[in-house]
Scaffold this motif. Structure first.
Motif, PDB file in Angstrom:
ATOM      1  N   TRP A  90       9.286  -0.962   7.151  1.00 21.61           N
ATOM      2  CA  TRP A  90       9.054  -2.072   8.759  1.00 21.61           C
ATOM      3  C   TRP A  90       7.909  -2.335   8.652  1.00 21.61           C
ATOM      4  N   MET A  91       6.839  -2.000   8.103  1.00 21.21           N
ATOM      5  CA  MET A  91       5.623  -2.521   7.991  1.00 21.21           C
ATOM      6  C   MET A  91       5.586  -4.219   6.965  1.00 21.21           C
ATOM      7  N   PRO A  92       4.528  -4.005   7.372  1.00 20.48           N
ATOM      8  CA  PRO A  92       3.809  -5.602   7.121  1.00 20.48           C
ATOM      9  C   PRO A  92       3.429  -5.850   5.150  1.00 20.48           C
ATOM     10  N   ASP A  93       3.582  -6.234   4.613  1.00 19.62           N
ATOM     11  CA  ASP A  93       4.092  -6.759   3.280  1.00 19.62           C
ATOM     12  C   ASP A  93       2.226  -5.879   2.813  1.00 19.62           C
ATOM     13  N   LEU A  94       1.344  -6.607   3.541  1.00 23.44           N
ATOM     14  CA  LEU A  94      -0.098  -6.337   3.392  1.00 23.44           C
ATOM     15  C   LEU A  94       0.166  -4.553   3.448  1.00 23.44           C
ATOM     16  N   PHE A  95       0.455  -4.260   4.640  1.00 17.06           N
ATOM     17  CA  PHE A  95       0.193  -2.788   4.418  1.00 17.06           C
ATOM     18  C   PHE A  95       0.904  -2.111   3.284  1.00 17.06           C
ATOM     19  N   ARG A  96       2.108  -2.945   2.990  1.00 16.78           N
ATOM     20  CA  ARG A  96       3.020  -1.781   2.334  1.00 16.78           C
ATOM     21  C   ARG A  96       2.396  -1.764   0.565  1.00 16.78           C
ATOM     22  N   TYR A 243     -16.845  -3.964  17.043  1.00 17.08           N
ATOM     23  CA  TYR A 243     -17.154  -5.374  15.946  1.00 17.08           C
ATOM     24  C   TYR A 243     -16.689  -4.886  14.900  1.00 17.08           C
ATOM     25  N   ASP A 244     -16.457  -3.472  14.534  1.00 15.99           N
ATOM     26  CA  ASP A 244     -17.333  -3.431  12.616  1.00 15.99           C
ATOM     27  C   ASP A 244     -15.538  -3.496  12.312  1.00 15.99           C
ATOM     28  N   ALA A 245     -15.242  -3.535  10.722  1.00 19.20           N
ATOM     29  CA  ALA A 245     -14.086  -3.904  10.189  1.00 19.20           C
ATOM     30  C   ALA A 245     -14.703  -3.130   8.624  1.00 19.20           C
ATOM     31  N   GLY A 250      -7.921  -3.437  -1.754  1.00 20.11           N
ATOM     32  CA  GLY A 250      -7.672  -4.587  -2.017  1.00 20.11           C
ATOM     33  C   GLY A 250      -8.158  -5.513  -1.592  1.00 20.11           C
ATOM     34  N   ASP A 251      -8.941  -5.355  -0.494  1.00 18.39           N
ATOM     35  CA  ASP A 251      -9.635  -6.830   0.112  1.00 18.39           C
ATOM     36  C   ASP A 251     -10.683  -7.441  -1.269  1.00 18.39           C
ATOM     37  N   LEU A 252     -10.589  -6.675  -1.915  1.00 20.76           N
ATOM     38  CA  LEU A 252     -11.781  -6.136  -3.303  1.00 20.76           C
ATOM     39  C   LEU A 252     -11.314  -7.251  -4.874  1.00 20.76           C
ATOM     40  N   SER A 253     -11.827  -7.858  -5.129  1.00 20.51           N
ATOM     41  CA  SER A 253     -12.137  -8.141  -6.803  1.00 20.51           C
ATOM     42  C   SER A 253     -13.629  -8.549  -7.068  1.00 20.51           C
ATOM     43  N   VAL A 254     -13.608  -8.809  -8.529  1.00 22.08           N
ATOM     44  CA  VAL A 254     -14.357  -8.743  -9.755  1.00 22.08           C
ATOM     45  C   VAL A 254     -14.401 -10.513  -9.818  1.00 22.08           C
ATOM     46  N   PRO A 255     -15.290 -11.133 -10.111  1.00 18.18           N
ATOM     47  CA  PRO A 255     -14.872 -12.705 -10.923  1.00 18.18           C
ATOM     48  C   PRO A 255     -14.882 -12.523 -12.025  1.00 18.18           C
ATOM     49  N   TRP A 271      -6.539 -10.338   8.817  1.00 25.46           N
ATOM     50  CA  TRP A 271      -5.888 -10.771   8.944  1.00 25.46           C
ATOM     51  C   TRP A 271      -5.331  -9.778   9.826  1.00 25.46           C
ATOM     52  N   ARG A 272      -6.480  -8.271   9.187  1.00 24.93           N
ATOM     53  CA  ARG A 272      -5.977  -6.571   9.982  1.00 24.93           C
ATOM     54  C   ARG A 272      -6.554  -6.547  11.433  1.00 24.93           C
ATOM     55  N   HIS A 273      -8.368  -7.417  11.610  1.00 24.45           N
ATOM     56  CA  HIS A 273      -8.718  -6.583  12.311  1.00 24.45           C
ATOM     57  C   HIS A 273      -9.045  -8.161  13.461  1.00 24.45           C
TER      58      HIS A 273
END
Length: 293
Positions: A90-96, A243-245, A250-255, A271-273
């Protein structure tokens, strides 16, 4: 290979601490029933697909699997039981997706702990090395290859990760470097302020980076951070606000080919906050995981 350049993530250190405290010191100690007992988890072997019940701390293992497949399923599900909550159906895709990524990382650390790996005299030949680890740790070759590649990448990136280490009090060590390289097309109109946040018991490296943008972030664009140098120490008392998040791995990547940068996918954070956030908390554990997995 210089194992001394390997940097363990906080999650990896925690797993090692649990193992050492309970006498799990060599690959032969990694019996899944013993590991389950250490973490207070029950295993039920039955004739169906493997899954876990987080609330009751039970892992159901398909006994029709051969031993290697059972071990792979166990270490993955163990993470869900001791670190996660909720029903993925029952979770949103991003959380799963975030939970699955975390479980995959955990399984690598728990099934092939680095503190055991570094004690083994490894063959120079790659195929012999993989065969040895497959035999010692009772894991599939592709799983072993993924873990060892992770170790190799982390060692090669150790110099990059060391740029986050507290380096003294000179002005050059505190200079803020965000989106500096215009030739790399990483310039943004808004220039957030970044400070390093240290824990009370460890001043060897920051606990997190605090990224502040009072005028608001551009949530439609990724945020690129230049991490060539250290960040200014956060001088005032730190208190979390609405006002903090917190930025997740999963929010990060290295170019590609730009190892001095980390990219934050701001749309995922929003999307989360929501978009009222004016300050991001970026744990170094999240940075380590993004770089090394």
């Amino acid at each position: 290979m210089n194992f001394s350049n390997y940097i363990k993530t906080p999650l990896e250190q925690w797993i090692e601490e649990q193992y050492r405290t309970n006498g799990v010191l060599i690959p032969q100690d990694l019996d899944i029933d013993r590991i389950a007992m250490i973490f207070g988890v029950d295993i039920v072997y039955y004739d169906n697909n493997s899954f876990s019940d987080n609330d009751d701390k039970v892992i159901f293992i398909d006994r029709r699997y051969e031993q290697t497949e059972q071990r792979k399923a166990f270490f993955h599900e163990l993470c869900h039981v001791i670190r996660h909550s909720g029903d993925q159906r029952w979770m949103p895709d991003l959380f799963r997706e975030a939970q699955e990524n975390d479980a995959n990382r955990f399984a690598l650390y728990a099934a092939i702990p680095f503190f055991m790996l570094e004690q083994i005299k490894l063959p120079v030949n790659r195929s012999e090395l993989i065969s040895l680890l497959v035999s010692d740790y009772q894991c599939f070759p592709d799983f072993v290859e993924l873990r060892f590649k992770q170790v190799e990448d982390r060692i090669s990136n150790s110099e990059f990760i060391s740029t986050f280490t507290y380096g003294g009090t000179t002005k050059s060590n505190y200079e803020l470097t965000v989106n500096e390289a215009s030739d790399l097309d990483l310039i943004y109109l808004q220039q957030p302020r970044i400070h390093s946040l240290y824990g009370l018991d460890d001043f060897s490296r920051p606990h997190a980076l605090v990224i502040e943008q009072r005028l608001g972030f551009d949530w439609n664009k990724p945020l690129h951070l230049n991490v060539e140098r250290n960040y200014k120490l956060l001088s005032q008392s730190f208190y979390r606000t609405r006002y903090d998040a917190t930025v997740q791995p999963g929010d990060l990547s290295v170019p590609p080919n730009q190892s001095e940068y980390v990219t934050i996918n701001l749309s995922r954070v929003a999307w989360r906050h929501g978009q009222d956030v004016t300050r991001l908390i970026l744990p170094l554990e999240a940075i380590d995981d993004a770089i090394n997995f």
